[in-house]
Motif scaffolding. Structure first.
Motif, mmCIF file in Angstrom:
data_model
loop_
_atom_site.group_PDB
_atom_site.id
_atom_site.type_symbol
_atom_site.label_atom_id
_atom_site.label_comp_id
_atom_site.label_asym_id
_atom_site.label_seq_id
_atom_site.Cartn_x
_atom_site.Cartn_y
_atom_site.Cartn_z
ATOM 1 N N ARG A 52 28.476 29.482 32.302
ATOM 2 C CA ARG A 52 27.672 28.461 31.627
ATOM 3 C C ARG A 52 27.185 28.849 30.241
ATOM 4 N NH1 ARG A 52 24.744 26.220 36.333
ATOM 5 N NH2 ARG A 52 26.388 25.884 37.852
ATOM 6 N N VAL A 53 28.056 29.431 29.445
ATOM 7 C CA VAL A 53 27.668 29.651 28.047
ATOM 8 C C VAL A 53 27.812 28.314 27.321
ATOM 9 C CG1 VAL A 53 28.370 32.070 28.096
ATOM 10 C CG2 VAL A 53 29.965 30.358 27.210
ATOM 11 N N ILE A 54 27.086 28.155 26.226
ATOM 12 C CA ILE A 54 27.142 26.877 25.508
ATOM 13 C C ILE A 54 28.229 26.981 24.445
ATOM 14 C CG2 ILE A 54 25.819 25.204 24.163
ATOM 15 C CD1 ILE A 54 23.372 26.151 25.774
ATOM 16 N N ALA A 55 29.361 26.343 24.756
ATOM 17 C CA ALA A 55 30.614 26.590 24.031
ATOM 18 C C ALA A 55 30.542 26.433 22.509
ATOM 19 C CB ALA A 55 31.714 25.697 24.604
ATOM 20 N N PRO A 56 29.915 25.375 21.969
ATOM 21 C CA PRO A 56 29.947 25.221 20.508
ATOM 22 C C PRO A 56 29.030 26.208 19.782
ATOM 23 C CG PRO A 56 29.187 23.185 21.593
ATOM 24 C CD PRO A 56 29.221 24.258 22.621
ATOM 25 N N PHE A 60 27.834 45.799 25.302
ATOM 26 C CA PHE A 60 29.059 45.010 25.103
ATOM 27 C C PHE A 60 29.401 44.942 23.612
ATOM 28 C CE2 PHE A 60 27.011 42.848 28.866
ATOM 29 C CZ PHE A 60 27.898 43.305 29.828
ATOM 30 N N PRO A 61 30.022 45.980 23.077
ATOM 31 C CA PRO A 61 30.295 46.022 21.628
ATOM 32 C C PRO A 61 31.125 44.827 21.133
ATOM 33 C CG PRO A 61 30.683 48.166 22.625
ATOM 34 C CD PRO A 61 30.436 47.215 23.751
ATOM 35 N N ILE A 62 31.953 44.265 22.002
ATOM 36 C CA ILE A 62 32.785 43.124 21.603
ATOM 37 C C ILE A 62 31.913 41.929 21.193
ATOM 38 C CG2 ILE A 62 33.082 42.201 23.962
ATOM 39 C CD1 ILE A 62 35.869 42.271 21.352
ATOM 40 N N LEU A 63 30.735 41.826 21.802
ATOM 41 C CA LEU A 63 29.838 40.710 21.455
ATOM 42 C C LEU A 63 29.266 40.888 20.051
ATOM 43 C CD1 LEU A 63 27.854 40.087 24.784
ATOM 44 C CD2 LEU A 63 29.940 38.967 23.983
ATOM 45 N N ALA A 64 29.064 42.131 19.650
ATOM 46 C CA ALA A 64 28.589 42.391 18.278
ATOM 47 C C ALA A 64 29.669 42.002 17.281
ATOM 48 C CB ALA A 64 28.216 43.864 18.131
ATOM 49 N N GLU A 65 30.899 42.377 17.607
ATOM 50 C CA GLU A 65 32.019 42.044 16.717
ATOM 51 C C GLU A 65 32.181 40.539 16.558
ATOM 52 O OE1 GLU A 65 35.869 43.702 17.837
ATOM 53 O OE2 GLU A 65 34.821 45.583 18.317
ATOM 54 N N ARG A 66 31.914 39.818 17.643
ATOM 55 C CA ARG A 66 32.159 38.360 17.661
ATOM 56 C C ARG A 66 30.879 37.557 17.540
ATOM 57 N NH1 ARG A 66 37.780 37.912 20.825
ATOM 58 N NH2 ARG A 66 38.615 39.559 19.521
ATOM 59 N N ARG A 67 29.835 38.124 17.015
ATOM 60 C CA ARG A 67 28.516 37.480 17.081
ATOM 61 C C ARG A 67 28.472 36.102 16.435
ATOM 62 N NH1 ARG A 67 24.788 41.812 14.233
ATOM 63 N NH2 ARG A 67 26.520 43.217 14.712
ATOM 64 N N HIS A 68 29.347 35.870 15.415
ATOM 65 C CA HIS A 68 29.307 34.562 14.736
ATOM 66 C C HIS A 68 30.360 33.593 15.249
ATOM 67 C CE1 HIS A 68 26.241 36.158 12.218
ATOM 68 N NE2 HIS A 68 27.019 37.126 11.763
ATOM 69 N N GLN A 69 31.121 34.027 16.260
ATOM 70 C CA GLN A 69 32.187 33.187 16.795
ATOM 71 C C GLN A 69 31.630 32.185 17.825
ATOM 72 O OE1 GLN A 69 35.574 35.706 17.599
ATOM 73 N NE2 GLN A 69 36.247 34.360 19.256
ATOM 74 N N ALA A 70 32.223 30.984 17.857
ATOM 75 C CA ALA A 70 31.809 30.001 18.876
ATOM 76 C C ALA A 70 32.127 30.557 20.263
ATOM 77 C CB ALA A 70 32.532 28.676 18.666
ATOM 78 N N SER A 71 31.173 30.446 21.177
ATOM 79 C CA SER A 71 31.318 31.085 22.483
ATOM 80 C C SER A 71 32.473 30.525 23.294
ATOM 81 C CB SER A 71 30.026 30.923 23.283
ATOM 82 O OG SER A 71 28.994 31.475 22.531
ATOM 83 N N GLY A 72 32.779 29.244 23.067
ATOM 84 C CA GLY A 72 33.872 28.619 23.797
ATOM 85 C C GLY A 72 35.231 29.214 23.474
ATOM 86 N N THR A 73 35.337 29.937 22.362
ATOM 87 C CA THR A 73 36.617 30.539 21.982
ATOM 88 C C THR A 73 36.776 31.956 22.543
ATOM 89 O OG1 THR A 73 35.787 31.484 19.920
ATOM 90 C CG2 THR A 73 36.617 29.224 19.811
ATOM 91 N N LEU A 74 35.744 32.451 23.233
ATOM 92 C CA LEU A 74 35.845 33.798 23.827
ATOM 93 C C LEU A 74 36.713 33.747 25.080
ATOM 94 C CD1 LEU A 74 32.084 34.921 23.807
ATOM 95 C CD2 LEU A 74 33.831 35.507 22.114
ATOM 96 N N SER A 75 37.256 34.890 25.469
ATOM 97 C CA SER A 75 37.984 34.986 26.741
ATOM 98 C C SER A 75 36.980 34.870 27.891
ATOM 99 C CB SER A 75 38.703 36.333 26.827
ATOM 100 O OG SER A 75 37.751 37.364 26.995
ATOM 101 N N GLY A 76 37.495 34.654 29.104
ATOM 102 C CA GLY A 76 36.624 34.549 30.277
ATOM 103 C C GLY A 76 35.754 35.791 30.463
ATOM 104 N N GLY A 77 36.343 36.948 30.273
ATOM 105 C CA GLY A 77 35.602 38.199 30.432
ATOM 106 C C GLY A 77 34.496 38.339 29.394
#
Ligand code: ATP
Length: 237
Positions: free
Chosen positions: A88-92, A123-140
């Motif tokens: 349930r992350v908020i995709a946009p 979770f270092p990957i979240l730092a790398e992707r901090r400005h990315q829309a959550s809906g574009t992340l992989s399931g993991g």
């Protein structure tokens, strides 16, 4: 031994259908306690009742205080925080925006500037992707974000509903490594998992949920070696 959360005779009914029927358990501070059992056994209903997102009868004591009269947002402000099934992350919204939403659980409690750093360290990957829309992340990555969002609310007890659901084994291993590390740092966790083998490997104690009650409870390694449990619940996930 301190008990963080004590649940007694919990009952959940949906339009007359009994999903949880007199479930009782005591979650000790600092432990991972796993609830395993088949699909529809009532595991989600039980954690949802503890977090307050579904109504229930019975007692829920959190750090010695009765919380049954409190709505879900009040319980999360006290520190009972759930990572919901299905993430349930908020995709946009961006990763950072989703994490900031997790802070709302804090309400009037002190705001820790270190929380975001802690999530990014875990979770270092979240730092790398901090400005990315959550809906574009992989399931993991979305699962990591859901856990990170919960951490932003400074949980004292973390309730996790099926964190392995729909993830590839290698990603599940990453998520569980992070959960074990969090626990080693002191986090108390109630873990719901259909993947019994994985859950029993990670937890200190566990119980089998069947038809809305806890039918077996004990040290996770003992349950893992129980042939009847293995036959019933292993290999299905
Ligand atoms: P799962 O792994 O499928 O989530 P579970 O062990 O978590 O299973 P619950 O989701 O708690 O089990 O479901 C317990 C019972 O309650 C099931 O029979 C289910 O169909 C029913 N149930 C769950 N949610 C609802 C609802 N909102 N309305 C009606 N019945 C529900």
């Amino acid at each position: 031994m301190t008990v963080a959360l004590e649940v007694s005779q919990l009952e959940v009914h949906y339009a007359g259908i009994a999903a949880v029927r007199g479930a009782s358990l005591a979650l000790r501070s600092g432990e991972i306690f796993a609830l395993v059992g088949s699909n529809g056994a009532g595991k989600s209903s039980l954690v949802n009742a503890i977090s307050g997102v579904v109504p229930s009868k019975g007692r829920v004591l959190f750090e010695g205080r009765e919380v049954q009269a409190h709505a879900a947002h009040r319980r999360s402000r006290m520190g009972i925080i759930q990572v919901p099934e299905g993430r349930r992350v908020i995709a946009p919204l961006s990763v950072l925006e989703n994490l900031e939403l997790g802070r709302e659980a804090l309400g009037a409690r002190a705001r820790g500037a270190a929380d975001l750093e802690r999530v990014f360290d875990l979770f270092p990957i979240l730092a790398e992707r901090r400005h990315q829309a959550s809906g574009t992340l992989s399931g993991g990555q979305q699962q990591m974000l859901a856990i990170g969002r919960a951490l932003m609310g400074q949980p004292r007890v973390l309730l996790l509903d099926e964190p392995s659901l729909g993830l590839a084994p290698v990603v599940v291993a990453d998520v569980f490594r992070a959960l074990r590390r969090l626990n080693e740092e002191g986090m108390t966790m109630l873990l719901v998992e259909q993947n019994a083998r994985l859950a029993l490997r990670s937890a200190h104690r566990a119980a089998v949920v069947d038809h809305g009650t806890l039918v077996r409870e004990g040290p996770a390694n003992e349950l893992a070696q129980d042939a009847a449990i293995a036959e019933h619940y292993f290999g299905k996930a």
